[in-house]
Design a protein around this motif. Structure first.
Motif, PDB file in Angstrom:
ATOM      1  N   LEU A   6      90.840 103.552  78.899  1.00 44.29           N
ATOM      2  CA  LEU A   6      89.791 104.410  78.690  1.00 44.29           C
ATOM      3  C   LEU A   6      89.798 105.756  78.530  1.00 44.29           C
ATOM      4  O   LEU A   6      90.549 106.548  79.355  1.00 44.29           O
ATOM      5  N   ILE A   7      89.142 106.316  77.422  1.00 42.21           N
ATOM      6  CA  ILE A   7      89.569 107.682  76.882  1.00 42.21           C
ATOM      7  C   ILE A   7      88.218 108.388  76.488  1.00 42.21           C
ATOM      8  O   ILE A   7      87.355 107.822  75.938  1.00 42.21           O
ATOM      9  N   VAL A   8      88.077 109.584  76.784  1.00 42.55           N
ATOM     10  CA  VAL A   8      86.959 110.475  76.224  1.00 42.55           C
ATOM     11  C   VAL A   8      87.408 111.450  75.233  1.00 42.55           C
ATOM     12  O   VAL A   8      88.676 111.739  75.425  1.00 42.55           O
ATOM     13  N   THR A   9      86.837 111.517  74.250  1.00 45.41           N
ATOM     14  CA  THR A   9      87.252 112.197  72.983  1.00 45.41           C
ATOM     15  C   THR A   9      86.083 112.926  72.540  1.00 45.41           C
ATOM     16  O   THR A   9      84.885 112.790  72.680  1.00 45.41           O
ATOM     17  N   GLY A  10      86.613 114.127  71.987  1.00 43.02           N
ATOM     18  CA  GLY A  10      85.789 115.039  71.298  1.00 43.02           C
ATOM     19  C   GLY A  10      86.007 115.395  70.062  1.00 43.02           C
ATOM     20  O   GLY A  10      86.078 114.428  68.992  1.00 43.02           O
ATOM     21  N   ALA A  11      86.419 116.538  69.393  1.00 42.55           N
ATOM     22  CA  ALA A  11      86.588 116.944  67.979  1.00 42.55           C
ATOM     23  C   ALA A  11      88.428 116.633  67.737  1.00 42.55           C
ATOM     24  O   ALA A  11      88.966 117.171  66.868  1.00 42.55           O
ATOM     25  N   SER A  12      88.933 116.293  68.800  1.00 37.95           N
ATOM     26  CA  SER A  12      90.163 115.988  68.707  1.00 37.95           C
ATOM     27  C   SER A  12      90.697 114.699  69.011  1.00 37.95           C
ATOM     28  O   SER A  12      91.161 114.343  70.060  1.00 37.95           O
ATOM     29  N   PRO A  13      90.663 113.613  68.002  1.00 34.16           N
ATOM     30  CA  PRO A  13      90.968 112.181  68.342  1.00 34.16           C
ATOM     31  C   PRO A  13      92.367 111.940  68.617  1.00 34.16           C
ATOM     32  O   PRO A  13      92.972 110.898  68.906  1.00 34.16           O
ATOM     33  N   GLN A  14      93.058 113.081  68.163  1.00 34.40           N
ATOM     34  CA  GLN A  14      94.528 112.942  68.358  1.00 34.40           C
ATOM     35  C   GLN A  14      95.078 112.587  69.780  1.00 34.40           C
ATOM     36  O   GLN A  14      96.123 112.160  69.995  1.00 34.40           O
ATOM     37  N   VAL A  15      94.236 112.841  70.821  1.00 37.13           N
ATOM     38  CA  VAL A  15      94.517 112.595  72.153  1.00 37.13           C
ATOM     39  C   VAL A  15      94.943 110.756  72.180  1.00 37.13           C
ATOM     40  O   VAL A  15      95.698 110.535  73.238  1.00 37.13           O
ATOM     41  N   LEU A  16      94.053 110.144  71.386  1.00 36.43           N
ATOM     42  CA  LEU A  16      94.384 108.804  71.475  1.00 36.43           C
ATOM     43  C   LEU A  16      95.616 108.221  71.252  1.00 36.43           C
ATOM     44  O   LEU A  16      96.489 107.855  71.965  1.00 36.43           O
ATOM     45  N   THR A  17      95.982 108.623  70.036  1.00 32.34           N
ATOM     46  CA  THR A  17      97.640 108.348  69.629  1.00 32.34           C
ATOM     47  C   THR A  17      98.762 109.120  70.592  1.00 32.34           C
ATOM     48  O   THR A  17      99.667 108.509  70.566  1.00 32.34           O
ATOM     49  N   GLU A  18      98.318 110.404  70.725  1.00 30.35           N
ATOM     50  CA  GLU A  18      99.304 111.021  71.834  1.00 30.35           C
ATOM     51  C   GLU A  18      99.239 110.327  73.031  1.00 30.35           C
ATOM     52  O   GLU A  18     100.482 110.146  73.462  1.00 30.35           O
ATOM     53  N   THR A  19      98.491 109.924  73.568  1.00 25.58           N
ATOM     54  CA  THR A  19      98.531 109.014  74.966  1.00 25.58           C
ATOM     55  C   THR A  19      99.209 107.592  74.592  1.00 25.58           C
ATOM     56  O   THR A  19      99.932 107.287  75.314  1.00 25.58           O
ATOM     57  N   LEU A  20      98.967 106.966  73.862  1.00 26.36           N
ATOM     58  CA  LEU A  20      99.670 105.821  73.475  1.00 26.36           C
ATOM     59  C   LEU A  20     101.229 106.098  73.258  1.00 26.36           C
ATOM     60  O   LEU A  20     101.897 105.331  73.638  1.00 26.36           O
ATOM     61  N   PHE A  21     101.343 107.162  72.363  1.00 22.40           N
ATOM     62  CA  PHE A  21     102.654 107.439  71.945  1.00 22.40           C
ATOM     63  C   PHE A  21     103.454 107.569  73.623  1.00 22.40           C
ATOM     64  O   PHE A  21     104.924 107.401  73.760  1.00 22.40           O
ATOM     65  N   ALA A  22     102.826 108.621  74.220  1.00 24.69           N
ATOM     66  CA  ALA A  22     103.343 108.837  75.634  1.00 24.69           C
ATOM     67  C   ALA A  22     103.667 107.833  76.524  1.00 24.69           C
ATOM     68  O   ALA A  22     104.669 107.505  77.512  1.00 24.69           O
ATOM     69  N   LEU A  23     102.589 106.883  76.536  1.00 27.12           N
ATOM     70  CA  LEU A  23     102.695 105.456  77.595  1.00 27.12           C
ATOM     71  C   LEU A  23     104.142 104.609  76.998  1.00 27.12           C
ATOM     72  O   LEU A  23     104.838 104.165  77.638  1.00 27.12           O
ATOM     73  N   TYR A  24     104.430 104.653  75.723  1.00 29.47           N
ATOM     74  CA  TYR A  24     105.178 103.925  75.010  1.00 29.47           C
ATOM     75  C   TYR A  24     106.566 104.699  75.263  1.00 29.47           C
ATOM     76  O   TYR A  24     107.669 103.958  75.779  1.00 29.47           O
ATOM     77  N   GLN A  25     106.697 106.183  75.229  1.00 29.08           N
ATOM     78  CA  GLN A  25     107.818 106.797  75.689  1.00 29.08           C
ATOM     79  C   GLN A  25     108.315 106.699  76.951  1.00 29.08           C
ATOM     80  O   GLN A  25     109.561 106.681  77.313  1.00 29.08           O
ATOM     81  N   GLN A  26     107.424 106.520  77.794  1.00 27.64           N
ATOM     82  CA  GLN A  26     107.674 106.693  79.286  1.00 27.64           C
ATOM     83  C   GLN A  26     107.925 105.315  79.900  1.00 27.64           C
ATOM     84  O   GLN A  26     108.060 104.962  81.103  1.00 27.64           O
ATOM     85  N   LYS A  58      99.707 103.621  61.845  1.00 32.79           N
ATOM     86  CA  LYS A  58     101.018 104.180  61.437  1.00 32.79           C
ATOM     87  C   LYS A  58     101.750 104.587  62.648  1.00 32.79           C
ATOM     88  O   LYS A  58     103.123 104.096  62.842  1.00 32.79           O
ATOM     89  N   LEU A  59     101.170 104.785  63.757  1.00 33.24           N
ATOM     90  CA  LEU A  59     101.835 104.929  65.046  1.00 33.24           C
ATOM     91  C   LEU A  59     102.278 103.445  65.486  1.00 33.24           C
ATOM     92  O   LEU A  59     103.603 103.363  65.778  1.00 33.24           O
ATOM     93  N   ILE A  60     101.574 102.314  65.409  1.00 36.79           N
ATOM     94  CA  ILE A  60     101.916 101.173  65.509  1.00 36.79           C
ATOM     95  C   ILE A  60     103.090 100.751  64.993  1.00 36.79           C
ATOM     96  O   ILE A  60     104.021 100.134  65.205  1.00 36.79           O
ATOM     97  N   ALA A  61     103.155 101.003  63.498  1.00 41.91           N
ATOM     98  CA  ALA A  61     104.067 100.569  62.643  1.00 41.91           C
ATOM     99  C   ALA A  61     105.413 101.187  62.849  1.00 41.91           C
ATOM    100  O   ALA A  61     106.599 100.714  63.234  1.00 41.91           O
ATOM    101  N   ASP A  62     105.298 102.706  63.112  1.00 46.63           N
ATOM    102  CA  ASP A  62     106.557 103.470  63.264  1.00 46.63           C
ATOM    103  C   ASP A  62     107.207 102.949  64.610  1.00 46.63           C
ATOM    104  O   ASP A  62     108.547 103.012  64.494  1.00 46.63           O
ATOM    105  N   TYR A  63     106.522 102.645  65.595  1.00 41.13           N
ATOM    106  CA  TYR A  63     107.135 102.272  66.969  1.00 41.13           C
ATOM    107  C   TYR A  63     107.152 100.905  67.230  1.00 41.13           C
ATOM    108  O   TYR A  63     107.606 100.390  68.383  1.00 41.13           O
ATOM    109  N   LYS A  64     106.711 100.054  66.429  1.00 42.16           N
ATOM    110  CA  LYS A  64     106.635  98.670  66.666  1.00 42.16           C
ATOM    111  C   LYS A  64     105.871  98.285  67.966  1.00 42.16           C
ATOM    112  O   LYS A  64     106.401  97.345  68.750  1.00 42.16           O
ATOM    113  N   LEU A  65     104.786  98.942  67.844  1.00 47.80           N
ATOM    114  CA  LEU A  65     104.083  98.626  69.094  1.00 47.80           C
ATOM    115  C   LEU A  65     103.322  97.314  68.902  1.00 47.80           C
ATOM    116  O   LEU A  65     102.873  96.901  67.796  1.00 47.80           O
TER     117      LEU A  65
END
Length: 216
Positions: A6-26, A58-65
């Motif tokens: 569950l995420i709140v966004t404004g003018a920066s939708p990048q927080v969603l892909t950044e959060t997904l990447f960070a969850l994967y990374q950790q 692209k994120l899903i494909a790059d990291y095989k999520l």
């Protein structure tokens, strides 16, 4: 148990892909479903960046999520007291609508015992983040978590940055510079929060769907 982001966004939708990447990374559990809370004026930015430009795929494909979809009905536009989406949240009354909408969405999701919620306060206006964090404190359960995501300053507020790529990818950075996305650092900070649900009168919780946050 299904994992939900569950995420709140404004003018920066990048927080969603950044959060997904960070969850994967950790090495954390990846969400099986998203819910995004935003306003009418910023929905187009969200859909353009994630879908039309294809950064989510692209994120899903790059990291095989796992293939995680964001159906349109899971993009939750903040509504006024007549059920109409608000364009922004600049006025005092719009802030009240925003608080009520976020609280009710958290109420709805936390009433489902078969899901675990990871709530991110990284996006949107500061008040959006506050209301989401406060609602999670009121209604969150043991299986739920809260986080914020950070990127290193070189990539912060860079329009075309969505996540660190596993290959060289040069984009325009700040002040006329260029940066390589492979060098970006993303950090997910879990936020401890006091879970007050068990201490709140059950009648108040039961009425949360129709109550006003501002009048509690």
């Amino acid at each position: 148990m299904k994992n939900v982001l569950l995420i709140v966004t404004g003018a920066s939708p990048q927080v969603l892909t950044e959060t997904l990447f960070a969850l994967y990374q950790q090495g954390k559990l990846m969400p099986e479903e998203f819910f995004v809370i935003t306003t009418k004026s910023t929905k187009a930015m969200l859909t353009d960046g994630l879908f039309e430009q294809g950064h989510l795929a692209k994120l899903i494909a790059d990291y095989k999520l796992p293939c995680i979809k964001l159906p349109d009905e899971n993009i939750c536009l903040i509504e006024d007291d007549k059920g109409q989406p608000i364009n922004d949240a600049k006025s005092e009354i719009e802030q009240t609508y925003m608080a009520d909408f976020i609280t009710r969405k958290v109420f709805e999701l936390t009433n489902k015992n078969d899901i675990s919620i990871h709530a991110s306060i990284a996006g949107g206006r500061k008040t959006m983040a506050f209301y989401l964090g406060y609602a999670m404190s009121l209604l969150g359960r043991e299986q739920d978590s809260l986080s914020h995501v950070f990127v290193n300053s070189e990539f912060e507020f860079v329009r075309d940055f969505y996540y660190p790529t596993p290959y060289d990818h040069i984009i325009d950075g700040k002040n006329g510079t260029q940066v390589n996305c492979i060098n970006a650092k993303v950090t997910l900070a879990e936020i401890p929060f006091v879970r007050m649900r068990q201490s709140i009168d059950e009648t108040l919780i039961a009425n949360m769907q129709s109550a006003s946050f501002s009048k509690q």
